[in-house]
Enzyme design. Structure first.
Site, PDB file in Angstrom:
ATOM      1  N   SER A  45       0.836  -1.215  -0.091  1.00 60.52           N
ATOM      2  CA  SER A  45      -0.111  -0.483  -0.494  1.00 60.52           C
ATOM      3  C   SER A  45       0.992   1.213   0.021  1.00 60.52           C
ATOM      4  CB  SER A  45      -1.193  -0.212   1.018  1.00 60.52           C
ATOM      5  OG  SER A  45      -1.405  -0.842   1.444  1.00 60.52           O
ATOM      6  N   HIS A  49       2.957   3.805   8.392  1.00 55.33           N
ATOM      7  CA  HIS A  49       2.087   4.517   9.091  1.00 55.33           C
ATOM      8  C   HIS A  49       1.988   4.997  10.666  1.00 55.33           C
ATOM      9  CE1 HIS A  49      -1.111   1.409   7.496  1.00 55.33           C
ATOM     10  NE2 HIS A  49      -0.173   0.626   6.587  1.00 55.33           N
ATOM     11  N   ARG A 309       2.036 -11.072   1.900  1.00 53.21           N
ATOM     12  CA  ARG A 309       2.818 -10.464   2.642  1.00 53.21           C
ATOM     13  C   ARG A 309       3.060 -11.913   3.995  1.00 53.21           C
ATOM     14  NH1 ARG A 309      -3.571  -8.226   4.419  1.00 53.21           N
ATOM     15  NH2 ARG A 309      -3.356  -7.594   2.379  1.00 53.21           N
ATOM     16  N   SER A 334       2.992  -5.676   7.436  1.00 51.69           N
ATOM     17  CA  SER A 334       2.585  -4.355   8.297  1.00 51.69           C
ATOM     18  C   SER A 334       2.516  -4.193   9.705  1.00 51.69           C
ATOM     19  CB  SER A 334       1.466  -4.175   7.064  1.00 51.69           C
ATOM     20  OG  SER A 334       0.669  -2.926   7.703  1.00 51.69           O
ATOM     21  N   CYS A 433      -0.952   3.679 -20.486  1.00 52.64           N
ATOM     22  CA  CYS A 433      -0.507   3.116 -20.688  1.00 52.64           C
ATOM     23  C   CYS A 433      -0.104   2.055 -21.112  1.00 52.64           C
ATOM     24  CB  CYS A 433       0.051   3.880 -22.976  1.00 52.64           C
ATOM     25  SG  CYS A 433       1.609   3.440 -22.503  1.00 52.64           S
TER      26      CYS A 433
END
Length: 474
Positions: A45, A49, A309, A334, A433
Site C-alpha cells: 500500500s 503508518h 505479506r 504491515s 498506457c
C-alpha cells in the site's frame, strides 16, 4: 569471510544493509531474484503508518513509531518521494466509534503524536468525497506515503556505495554452523560469514529451518489492489482506512506519491508467493472501497496487482537470535515498510550484544540524488539537454521519462536488468498506457547498453521473456 551476510533484499534486508554499512564491516547481501524490492516490497500500500494500530508493548508498536520518524529523514536524504498526507480511519456505526476510541488510546500509549477524533462532518471537511455515512474518524497527521521500491533501492544503493556487496540471482540452498560462523550454500557457490541475518520475507521460515528447528510458521496472505489513473489521483487527500479487523487494516483508498490513486487490499491465505489476481477478490476490494469513497471511478483503473505479506503464527515481528550469530528478521508484515529502519537499528544492537564490534566509519555516505526530468524547470531542462542530449529524448510519454534517466539508472550502483527494473527506478511504463508506447524502446536501450540481443531482455523476474528466438541462450 564476511562479518555479516544478509539473506534477502526487500525493504528489511536493504535497511539492515544500509544501517550496518555505516560500520567497519564486510557485508554481503544475497537476493534470489534479479533485482532488489522484487517481492512484497514492490506490491504493497506504500503507507508509512502513524503507529496507532499495533498493540502497545509489541515490537510492531515500538518499531512502527520509531521507523516513521526515521523514514521522513531518510527519504529526504536519499531522494525518495515522500508525502506527509496524514490518515483517517472511518467509523460507520456505534461499534466502529468504539473501535476508534480504542485505536486512539492505543496510539497514545505507543507515543503517536497529534492523534485526534473527528466528527463525520469534520472528516468530510478535510476530505469532501468521503461517504455521508461516516459517523466519526480518527485523524493521524503523522501518517505518510512513499514510493516503497524506490525507498528500498535507495537504501540498497547507498549500502553498496558504502562497501556492501550485493549478489543477485543468488538463492540460499543450505546453512551449516561452523566454529567461526556460518557456511552459506547458494546457487552461486558458498559464502562464509561470522553472522547471518535472515530477512527472506515469505521464505524466512525455510531459511530459518536450514539453520535450526522450526520455531514459527509463515502464513502468507495475498492482498489485491487497483491502481487508478492520475485523473483519480485527487479523489482523496489522505490515506482513508476503515476500522481494522482480524485480517488486517482492511481496504484503503489513498493517493500515491506519483499522483495516482491506489485501492486495496483484500486478505486471502495463499501458498508461497502467489501474486495472481482474481475477479472475486477485486470485486470485494471495489465494493468495500466504495463504502468509504462512493465516487471512486473504477473505470479509470490502469492496473491490478497483488502482493504477499509474510504473516506468522505469532502476531508480532520476529526479531531474535535463533542460534549463535544467526538473527531472524521474520514475520515483517504491515507495518514492516514503516518500521524497516528501526528494525535495522534494533538488529544491529542485537548483533552487538552477541559480540559484533560496531566501529563507525568516518566516511559513511548518507545521501543520494537522481534526475527527474519531469520535475525540472524549463531552464534546468534546457541546461541538462545541452550538457547531455540523451535527456532530450523522451521515451515514456505518459510520465515524461527520458533516455538520459534510463542511462543514469543503468550506470547506478544497482543497474536494472529488466523492463520492470527500469520502471521501478525511473517510472517508464507507470503511466496510463502501462508501457504500451515506451516498452519496446526500453527493451532496445537495455539490450544496447547490456550488450545482448533484445530476446534476452525480460519483463521482470528471470524467465519472464518478452521475445522468442531460436538463438536465445546460445
Amino acid at each position: 569471510m564476511y562479518d555479516v551476510l544478509i539473506i534477502g533484499c526487500g525493504i528489511t534486508g536493504a535497511a539492515a544493509a544500509f544501517h550496518l554499512s555505516r560500520y567497519q564491516l564486510k557485508i554481503a547481501v544475497l537476493e534470489q531474484e534479479n533485482d532488489v524490492a522484487d517481492g512484497t516490497t514492490k506490491a504493497n500500500s506504500a503507507i508509512l503508518h502513524a503507529g496507532y494500530d499495533p498493540e502497545p508493548g509489541t515490537l510492531m508498536a515500538r518499531l512502527n513509531v520509531r521507523g516513521a520518524q526515521l523514514a521522513k529523514d531518510l527519504c529526504a536524504k536519499l531522494d525518495v518521494p515522500y508525502l506527509p498526507c496524514g490518515s483517517l480511519v472511518l467509523a460507520f456505526s456505534p461499534e466502529d466509534d468504539a473501535t476508534l476510541h480504542t485505536l486512539l488510546q492505543r496510539g497514545q500509549a505507543n507515543g503517536v503524536p497529534e492523534l485526534r477524533l473527528l466528527t463525520g462532518d469534520e472528516a468530510r471537511e478535510m476530505d469532501p468525497n468521503l461517504s455521508d455515512r461516516v459517523t466519526s474518524a480518527l485523524y493521524a497527521p503523522t501518517a505518510a506515503i512513499c514510493s516503497p521500491w524506490e525507498y528500498c533501492l535507495a537504501l540498497a544503493e547507498t549500502a553498496v556505495r558504502n562497501g556492501a556487496e550485493l549478489h543477485l540471482d543468488t538463492a540460499v540452498t543450505g546453512l551449516e554452523r561452523q566454529e567461526d560462523g556460518w557456511l552459506v550454500r547458494t546457487s552461486k557457490g558458498d559464502f562464509r560469514s561470522r553472522y547471518v541475518i535472515n530477512a527472506a520475507g515469505v521464505w524466512a521460515q525455510a531459511v530459518h529451518e536450514m539453520a535450526v528447528p522450526t520455531t514459527f510458521t509463515i502464513r502468507p496472505s495475498r492482498g489485491q489492489y487497483f491502481l487508478l489513473d492520475k485523473s483519480e489521483g485527487s479523489r482523496v487527500g489522505h490515506v482513508i482506512f476503515q476500522c481494522p479487523g482480524p485480517n488486517g487494516k482492511g481496504v484503503l483508498v489513498a493517493p500515491t506519491v506519483h499522483g495516482n490513486l491506489i485501492v486495496g487490499p483484500d486478505a486471502t491465505p495463499v501458498e508461497g508467493d502467489d501474486v495472481s489476481t482474481t475477479a472475486d477478490g477485486l470485486a470485494f476490494v471495489r465494493d468495500t472501497a466504495l463504502k468509504s469513497v462512493p465516487s471512486v471511478n473504477f473505470r479509470e483503473s490502469i492496473r491490478n496487482f497483488a502482493g504477499v505479506r509474510s504473516s506468522t503464527d505469532r502476531g508480532d515481528f520476529i526479531i531474535e537470535l535463533a542460534a549463535p550469530h544467526f538473527l531472524d528478521l521474520a514475520g515483517i508484515c504491515s507495518p514492516g515498510l514503516t518500521a524497516a529502519p528501526a528494525i535495522a537499528e534494533y538488529a544491529a544492537q542485537l548483533l552487538a550484544d552477541d559480540g559484533l564490534a560496531l566501529t563507525e566509519k568516518e566516511d559513511f555516505i548518507c545521501h543520494r540524488r537522481r534526475t527527474r526530468f519531469h520535475d525540472l524547470s524549463p531552464q534546468e531542462k534546457a541546461k541538462l539537454v545541452e550538457r547531455e542530449p540523451a535527456y532530450g529524448r523522451v521515451i515514456c510519454r505518459c510520465e515524461t521519462v527520458t533516455e538520459g534517466e534510463i542511462l543514469e539508472a543503468l550506470r547506478s550502483p544497482i543497474p536494472p536488468r529488466s523492463v520492470d527494473g527500469v520502471k521501478r527506478r525511473v517510472g517508464a511504463g507507470m503511466g496510463r498506457c502501462q508501457g504500451g508506447f515506451c516498452g519496446p524502446r526500453v527493451v532496445e536501450i537495455l539490450a544496447r547498453e547490456l550488450g545482448v540481443t533484445p530476446d534476452h531482455i525480460v519483463q521482470d523476474k528471470a524467465g519472464s521473456w518478452l521475445l522468442a528466438s531460436q538463438t536465445k541462450g546460445g
